[in-house]
Design an enzyme around this catalytic site. Structure first.
Site, PDB file in Angstrom:
ATOM      1  N   ASP A 219       2.416 -10.471   7.204  1.00 33.02           N
ATOM      2  CA  ASP A 219       1.804  -9.420   7.215  1.00 33.02           C
ATOM      3  C   ASP A 219       0.407  -9.424   7.947  1.00 33.02           C
ATOM      4  O   ASP A 219      -0.292 -10.508   7.428  1.00 33.02           O
ATOM      5  CB  ASP A 219       1.570  -8.332   6.123  1.00 33.02           C
ATOM      6  CG  ASP A 219       1.281  -6.968   6.507  1.00 33.02           C
ATOM      7  OD1 ASP A 219       1.768  -6.255   7.065  1.00 33.02           O
ATOM      8  OD2 ASP A 219       0.292  -6.629   5.748  1.00 33.02           O
ATOM      9  N   GLU A 284       3.371 -11.307  12.079  1.00 28.46           N
ATOM     10  CA  GLU A 284       3.182  -9.819  12.497  1.00 28.46           C
ATOM     11  C   GLU A 284       2.573 -10.152  13.862  1.00 28.46           C
ATOM     12  O   GLU A 284       2.767  -9.323  14.847  1.00 28.46           O
ATOM     13  CB  GLU A 284       2.500  -9.141  11.618  1.00 28.46           C
ATOM     14  CG  GLU A 284       2.672  -7.709  12.058  1.00 28.46           C
ATOM     15  CD  GLU A 284       1.872  -6.550  11.466  1.00 28.46           C
ATOM     16  OE1 GLU A 284       2.117  -5.496  11.637  1.00 28.46           O
ATOM     17  OE2 GLU A 284       0.805  -6.868  10.569  1.00 28.46           O
TER      18      GLU A 284
HETATM   19  C1  NOJ Z   1       1.518  -3.945   8.765  1.00 29.17           C
HETATM   20  C2  NOJ Z   1       2.604  -3.436   7.938  1.00 29.17           C
HETATM   21  O1  NOJ Z   1       3.933  -3.387   8.821  1.00 29.17           O
HETATM   22  C3  NOJ Z   1       2.235  -1.844   7.813  1.00 29.17           C
HETATM   23  O2  NOJ Z   1       3.129  -1.155   7.395  1.00 29.17           O
HETATM   24  C4  NOJ Z   1       0.854  -2.060   6.749  1.00 29.17           C
HETATM   25  O3  NOJ Z   1       0.498  -0.785   6.814  1.00 29.17           O
HETATM   26  C5  NOJ Z   1      -0.102  -2.953   7.272  1.00 29.17           C
HETATM   27  N1  NOJ Z   1       0.517  -4.174   7.807  1.00 29.17           N
HETATM   28  C6  NOJ Z   1      -1.184  -3.201   6.238  1.00 29.17           C
HETATM   29  O4  NOJ Z   1      -0.410  -4.160   5.364  1.00 29.17           O
END
Ligand code: NOJ
Length: 563
Positions: A219, A284
């Site tokens: 993430d 991500e």
């Molecule tokens: C990306 C995640 O996919 C999202 O849902 C989240 O709010 C943010 N990162 C913060 O962790």
């Protein structure tokens, strides 16, 4: 550690594997499960790990072999699980460690690998580290987070904004210092320049690898390490916290808050840990400038990184072609690109591209391109059913981000529709944590499975073709100029993939045997000299050479074991 059956290690001899021969994911088809909305086994209205076990056959039938699960750790749910209080635990509403083990076993038996979400950029503000940091500014945990004195005017130490809007700093009245949070104030950012933080995460990663997980989706991978001096970002446009969050973010050049080169050292460290387990690291990597995205993927760090340009283009041939071309132009090794058109955070692709049947057709046309490009394609749960954005009334919304419908992420997170009937088979509860989103009987898996021409069957055919066709996964890639601006087209070795990304029919000079037609207009196996593509029609065509080399397009599962 749960046993990995021999079938799961079979990619070691694949050409194109890494030096250690562990790069099984180059051939994978990924699928993102939004855990709380996938399947509810215990009837409390919330999806859970046992529910995923019950529905694994759906993923097998679809041809998925890499499953990414959203976080299942204990969390006060300020951001639906992306605010964690215990990285070693399992939230009791979602299961327990034993359920994780059972899920790994059940998935591995089906040759599906399981990748869990790792949330290292921030913890919950209820995490014991942050509580200790607040309680004792002289204690060791204080340095796990980023604290700074106020600016001379008493305001935040720099001009950084949160991805969710508003300043990225919150004042702790107790100590008189601000702490940094790239997301909610309830999600304080960790300081990745502190070696103690890195040690903590080494232990967390080892714990889950020992349990048998097959990798991590990281993430906010782009945000871990910040500029050492926390310099203010250059401002590009007026900013005010009342603007939409995207506008607030776009008001700055994100030179110092994200995509810092030192982040690669963190990835490298994790890569060394994961290597011993054959585990994959998927970032991500939410950086929309393709050169900076590519920079996150260099070195011996991430194995894959999600590219988000595809989620920011509408139905516009030039914009879509650019969204596909940009990462391919900048990334050195194309196999590291993770493609996706929908996610847990974005409006569903079929809605974004126009909605209704037209939006669904367009979504599959785009998926056809993504599934044949170099890299690894991912589906987001329900994409294979042609789902549109779910309808969620204001009083039922749970997403802390944006109370208004354009900004809320609830619409892409409504429960998966499995079968006609109460809660569309998602749960037996009287009330589910999010409403069903306004699904119809024909949206469900039960209604679509085995029905000729259903969205599910078309997506299954596309996945099967990719799995059956080595050249579509690893063949040489070249853009094809088919003489019309509305077309997106390329070659993978002797195969040609073409999609009409416009709104008028277009004649595409593609000769060969049709292996896939997203609209089912041309018969699979038909010989064509050229093909008139309707708007949103995408085809995969085998030239004569492809048919000879690969056994033709009529043997979909020929090399499934190698995929
Ligand atoms: C990306 C995640 O996919 C999202 O849902 C989240 O709010 C943010 N990162 C913060 O962790």
């Amino acid at each position: 550690m749960t046993d990995r059956p021999p079938g799961l290690d079979d990619a070691s001899s694949e050409p194109g594997g890494s030096a250690s021969g562990r790069a099984w994911w180059h051939h994978a088809v990924g699928y993102a499960v939004y855990l709380r909305s996938f399947a509810d086994a215990d009837g409390d209205g919330i999806g859970d790990l046992a529910g995923v076990i019950e529905r694994l056959d759906h993923l097998s039938a679809l041809g998925v072999d890499l499953l990414w699960l959203t976080p299942f750790h204990p969390s006060p749910l300020a951001d639906n699980g992306y605010d964690i209080t215990d990285y070693y635990g399992v939230d009791p509403t979602l299961g327990d460690l034993e359920t994780v083990r059972r899920l790994l076993d059940a998935a591995h038996r089906r040759s599906i690998r399981v990748v869990m979400d790792l949330v290292p950029n921030h913890t919950s503000n209820q995490h014991p580290w942050f509580r200790a940091a607040l309680a004792d500014p002289a204690g060791p945990e204080r340095g796990y987070y980023l604290w700074r004195d106020p600016a001379p005017d008493g305001g935040p130490p720099n001009n950084w904004v949160s991805c969710f809007g508003g300043p990225a700093w919150t004042l702790d009245p107790g100590s008189g210092q601000y702490y940094l949070h790239l997301f909610l104030p309830e999600q304080p950012d960790l300081d990745w320049r502190n070696p103690a933080v890195a040690d903590e995460f080494d232990a967390i990663i080892r714990f889950w690898l020992e349990l048998g997980v097959d990798g991590f989706r990281i993430d906010v991978a782009q945000g871990l390490v910040k500029d050492a001096a926390l310099r203010s970002n250059p401002q590009l446009a007026p900013w005010d916290p009342g603007q939409r969050r995207e506008q607030q973010w776009a008001a700055f050049e994100h030179r110092y808050d994200i995509a810092q080169p030192e982040t690669l050292d963190v990835f490298g460290r994790w890569r060394r840990l994961c290597d011993a387990y054959g585990a994959v690291l998927i970032g991500e990597t939410y950086v929309l400038e393709a050169d900076r995205y590519a920079a996150m993927l260099r070195g011996d760090g991430l194995d894959l990184g999600f590219w988000f340009g595809t989620m920011h283009a509408g139905w516009d041939a030039a914009a879509l072609r650019h969204a596909l071309a940009a990462p391919l132009q900048h990334v050195d090794d194309h196999r590291v690109i993770a493609w996706a058109a929908s996610s847990l955070d974005e409006v569903r692709v079929a809605t974004r591209l126009g909605g209704g049947e037209e939006g669904r057709r367009r979504a599959l046309a785009l998926a056809t391109l993504l599934f044949c490009l170099p890299g690894v394609p991912f589906l987001y749960q329900g994409e294979e059913l042609g789902l549109l954005e779910g309808i969620v009334a204001p009083e039922s919304r749970t997403d802390p981000v944006g109370a208004d419908v354009q900004q809320s992420r609830d619409g892409c997170r409504t429960p998966m529709p499995w079968a006609p009937g109460p809660n569309f088979g998602f749960s037996t509860a009287a009330r589910t944590w999010l409403p069903d989103g306004g699904r119809r009987a024909e949206d469900t898996v039960a209604a679509q499975l085995g029905r000729d021409g259903s969205w599910l069957e078309r997506y299954r055919a596309l996945v099967a073709l990719r799995r059956a066709t080595p050249a579509l996964r690893q063949g040489p890639f070249a853009w094809a100029d088919l003489g019309h601006d509305a077309l997106g087209a390329f070659h993978r070795g002797p195969w040609t993939v073409a999609a009409n990304l416009g709104t008028e029919p277009v004649v595409a000079p593609v000769a060969g045997t049709v292996a896939f037609d997203s609209l089912g207009l041309a018969e699979v196996g038909a010989q064509v000299e050229s093909i008139t593509l309707a708007p949103a029609q995408a085809v995969v065509v085998a030239t004569a050479r492809a048919s000879a080399v690969e056994g033709g397009p009529t043997t979909p599962d020929a090399d499934r074991s190698a995929a």
